[in-house]
Motif scaffolding. Structure first.
Motif, mmCIF file in Angstrom:
data_model
loop_
_atom_site.group_PDB
_atom_site.id
_atom_site.type_symbol
_atom_site.label_atom_id
_atom_site.label_comp_id
_atom_site.label_asym_id
_atom_site.label_seq_id
_atom_site.Cartn_x
_atom_site.Cartn_y
_atom_site.Cartn_z
ATOM 1 N N GLN A 251 -39.700 -2.143 10.462
ATOM 2 C CA GLN A 251 -41.143 -1.940 10.563
ATOM 3 C C GLN A 251 -41.858 -3.284 10.550
ATOM 4 O O GLN A 251 -41.584 -4.130 9.691
ATOM 5 C CB GLN A 251 -41.643 -1.087 9.393
ATOM 6 N N GLY B 195 -33.008 -0.028 17.862
ATOM 7 C CA GLY B 195 -32.983 1.144 18.723
ATOM 8 C C GLY B 195 -34.212 2.013 18.512
ATOM 9 O O GLY B 195 -35.223 1.590 17.953
ATOM 10 N N SER B 196 -34.123 3.255 18.943
ATOM 11 C CA SER B 196 -35.243 4.194 18.841
ATOM 12 C C SER B 196 -34.754 5.519 18.281
ATOM 13 O O SER B 196 -33.563 5.837 18.319
ATOM 14 C CB SER B 196 -35.888 4.410 20.214
ATOM 15 N N GLY B 197 -35.702 6.290 17.767
ATOM 16 C CA GLY B 197 -35.386 7.595 17.218
ATOM 17 C C GLY B 197 -35.327 8.661 18.294
ATOM 18 O O GLY B 197 -35.517 8.390 19.480
ATOM 19 N N GLN C 23 -36.781 -5.565 16.024
ATOM 20 C CA GLN C 23 -37.162 -4.152 16.085
ATOM 21 C C GLN C 23 -36.456 -3.449 17.232
ATOM 22 O O GLN C 23 -35.978 -2.314 17.080
ATOM 23 C CB GLN C 23 -38.680 -4.035 16.225
ATOM 24 N N ARG C 24 -36.365 -4.103 18.387
ATOM 25 C CA ARG C 24 -35.676 -3.484 19.522
ATOM 26 C C ARG C 24 -34.193 -3.300 19.235
ATOM 27 O O ARG C 24 -33.581 -2.323 19.686
ATOM 28 C CB ARG C 24 -35.868 -4.348 20.776
ATOM 29 N N GLN D 150 -40.096 -8.978 17.495
ATOM 30 C CA GLN D 150 -39.927 -7.749 18.252
ATOM 31 C C GLN D 150 -38.485 -7.514 18.682
ATOM 32 O O GLN D 150 -38.056 -6.366 18.809
ATOM 33 C CB GLN D 150 -40.864 -7.761 19.466
ATOM 34 N N ASP E 184 -37.412 10.793 19.092
ATOM 35 C CA ASP E 184 -38.684 10.954 19.790
ATOM 36 C C ASP E 184 -39.003 9.782 20.712
ATOM 37 O O ASP E 184 -40.060 9.740 21.336
ATOM 38 C CB ASP E 184 -39.820 11.139 18.783
ATOM 39 N N GLY E 185 -38.087 8.824 20.793
ATOM 40 C CA GLY E 185 -38.301 7.670 21.656
ATOM 41 C C GLY E 185 -39.075 6.543 21.013
ATOM 42 O O GLY E 185 -39.223 5.469 21.605
ATOM 43 N N ARG E 186 -39.562 6.748 19.819
ATOM 44 C CA ARG E 186 -40.300 5.698 19.125
ATOM 45 C C ARG E 186 -39.325 4.713 18.476
ATOM 46 O O ARG E 186 -38.165 5.041 18.246
ATOM 47 C CB ARG E 186 -41.215 6.312 18.071
ATOM 48 N N PRO E 187 -39.810 3.500 18.170
ATOM 49 C CA PRO E 187 -38.930 2.525 17.510
ATOM 50 C C PRO E 187 -38.342 3.085 16.227
ATOM 51 O O PRO E 187 -38.991 3.858 15.509
ATOM 52 C CB PRO E 187 -39.861 1.339 17.237
ATOM 53 N N SER E 188 -37.126 2.695 15.935
ATOM 54 C CA SER E 188 -36.463 3.166 14.728
ATOM 55 C C SER E 188 -37.274 2.793 13.489
ATOM 56 O O SER E 188 -37.774 1.666 13.377
ATOM 57 C CB SER E 188 -35.067 2.544 14.617
#
Length: 241
Positions: free
Chosen positions: A114, A102-104, A98-99, A95, A106-110
């Motif tokens: 995946q 960053g994020s897109g 994944q963190r 994780q 929309d605030g979701r994970p980049s």
């Protein structure tokens, strides 16, 4: 065994082209090497060593040891602009990678990193502009869930230790990165790769930050080099997890 190229700072072998990522990400992880090669570590004389992980041919890698090295490679592949798909039964262990992406908006994970289950699934088609690193973290006997079939796809098998049933995967890899092995494991390593006794002995004496890069006509000891940004994500260099 064909080999992904490992080069020092004077190497003339071709490597993958450059990929672009955000400056903020490059501030966190290690920069890529010359002309798109990934910085792997330093030689015994301190010389920088790069590796062409993302190539215009299907590529297999095997990492034998702890998760630290595999996660560091994933971070550095991400820094070259690669799409990272991690198939694992322990998603919590990945994780932080994944963190780090960053994020897109929309605030979701980049979508660049995946996490997936260890089940067969369709993969996005890799291209020169968006190469693909598939991390297969499936234990000591990996299944062929995501074999590299396309140019610009590299599948990296993460093995916590060597097992006789993993010999085929290990022996067909283009590049193997070996961390310290116990004496019993070195006997199996010697059988798989036909190592000389002094090579097998060297595997038992590696320090936590040392790795052997193994490939066709390649046996290269090196030292892992970790940036402060990587240390914040991964912690201190270690052999196991």
């Amino acid at each position: 065994m064909s080999s992904a190229r490992l080069m020092d700072s004077q190497g003339q072998n071709s490597v993958a082209p450059e990929f672009l990522v955000s400056p903020s990400l490059l501030d966190v992880v290690s920069p890529s090497g010359d002309r798109g090669g990934m910085m792997l570590g330093a030689g015994m004389q301190g010389e920088p060593l790069t590796i062409s992980v993302l190539r215009p041919v299907p590529t297999r890698m095997v990492v034998v040891g702890g998760l630290y090295l595999a996660r560091q490679i994933a971070l550095r592949a991400m820094a070259t602009g690669a799409l990272i798909i991690i198939a694992t039964g322990r998603p919590q262990a990945w994780q932080q990678i994944q963190r780090a992406a960053g994020s897109g908006p929309d605030g979701r994970p980049s979508p660049l990193v995946q996490l997936r289950r260890l089940t067969p699934a369709d993969l996005p088609r890799p291209t020169e502009d968006m190469p693909l690193l598939v991390v297969h973290d499936g234990g000591h006997v990996p299944q062929e869930l995501f074999p590299p079939r396309s140019p610009w796809q590299t599948t990296m098998y993460v093995l916590p230790y060597l097992h006789p049933q993993a010999a085929s995967t290990a022996n067909t890899a283009d590049l193997v990165l070996l961390q310290r092995l116990p004496h019993g494991q070195t006997q199996l390593a010697s059988q798989i790769w036909r190592l000389r006794p002094q090579m097998a002995q060297q595997l038992t004496t590696l320090k936590d930050d040392q790795v052997i890069a193994l490939g066709q006509d390649l046996w290269r000891p090196l030292r892992l080099v970790t940036t402060p940004g990587e240390t914040q994500i991964l912690g201190q260099v270690r052999r196991g997890d």
